[in-house]
Design a protein around this motif. Sequence first.
Motif, PDB file in Angstrom:
ATOM      1  N   ASP A 103       0.973  -1.207   0.436  1.00  0.00           N
ATOM      2  CA  ASP A 103      -0.081   0.042   0.190  1.00  0.00           C
ATOM      3  C   ASP A 103       0.963   1.486  -0.293  1.00  0.00           C
ATOM      4  O   ASP A 103       0.620   1.980  -0.740  1.00  0.00           O
ATOM      5  N   LEU A 104       1.987   1.560   0.163  1.00  0.00           N
ATOM      6  CA  LEU A 104       2.850   1.969   0.624  1.00  0.00           C
ATOM      7  C   LEU A 104       3.733   2.241  -0.527  1.00  0.00           C
ATOM      8  O   LEU A 104       4.490   3.369  -0.959  1.00  0.00           O
ATOM      9  N   ARG A 105       3.758   1.563  -1.570  1.00  0.00           N
ATOM     10  CA  ARG A 105       4.222   1.042  -2.530  1.00  0.00           C
ATOM     11  C   ARG A 105       5.728   1.203  -2.540  1.00  0.00           C
ATOM     12  O   ARG A 105       6.594   2.032  -3.180  1.00  0.00           O
ATOM     13  N   VAL A 106       6.260   0.798  -1.599  1.00  0.00           N
ATOM     14  CA  VAL A 106       8.140   0.228  -1.259  1.00  0.00           C
ATOM     15  C   VAL A 106       8.741  -1.274  -1.185  1.00  0.00           C
ATOM     16  O   VAL A 106       7.901  -2.214  -0.926  1.00  0.00           O
ATOM     17  N   ASP A 107       9.587  -0.746  -2.343  1.00  0.00           N
ATOM     18  CA  ASP A 107       9.366  -2.401  -3.460  1.00  0.00           C
ATOM     19  C   ASP A 107      11.062  -2.484  -2.646  1.00  0.00           C
ATOM     20  O   ASP A 107      11.270  -4.338  -1.909  1.00  0.00           O
ATOM     21  N   ASP A 108      12.032  -2.352  -1.906  1.00  0.00           N
ATOM     22  CA  ASP A 108      13.426  -2.969  -1.767  1.00  0.00           C
ATOM     23  C   ASP A 108      12.725  -2.565   0.084  1.00  0.00           C
ATOM     24  O   ASP A 108      14.153  -2.421   0.902  1.00  0.00           O
TER      25      ASP A 108
END
Length: 138
Positions: A103-108
């Motif tokens: 939801d926060l669009r955090v990939d790494d």
Amino acid sequence: MSSLEENKLLVTERKILRKILGPTQTEEGIWRRRKNKELEDLVAESNIIGEIKAHRLCWLGHVERMGEDRAVKRAYLAVPSGRRPVGRPKYRWKDEVEKDLCDLRVDDWRETAQDRPKWRLLLSEAKTHFGSSRYPTN
């Protein structure tokens, strides 16, 4: 956390805030309960859902930085053996946290968790993202 559980927490939070802040008096001198929007305007902090999700992410970063020999880290990384009963799959803590990160669009996120200042910035962003609207309108 399901939306039903989130709604129950928000209702309870509003009930407690109404007790703390008390009623308000109108111009005609009549006392009335505060409306949800008034509570939102008076309390400038994120709601309880934002706090819960941010603390959950905080713990995730802590576990990610732990050494591999720690019991908590071993339990987090463990894959249980055996089969689950037939039916809907049970949600795991890990699944919920990964959904929050999505939801926060955090990939790494594993890389970010190693850098504490960046991780703290992500946590403050999570509080505002998940707790931005204290009382969503349905």
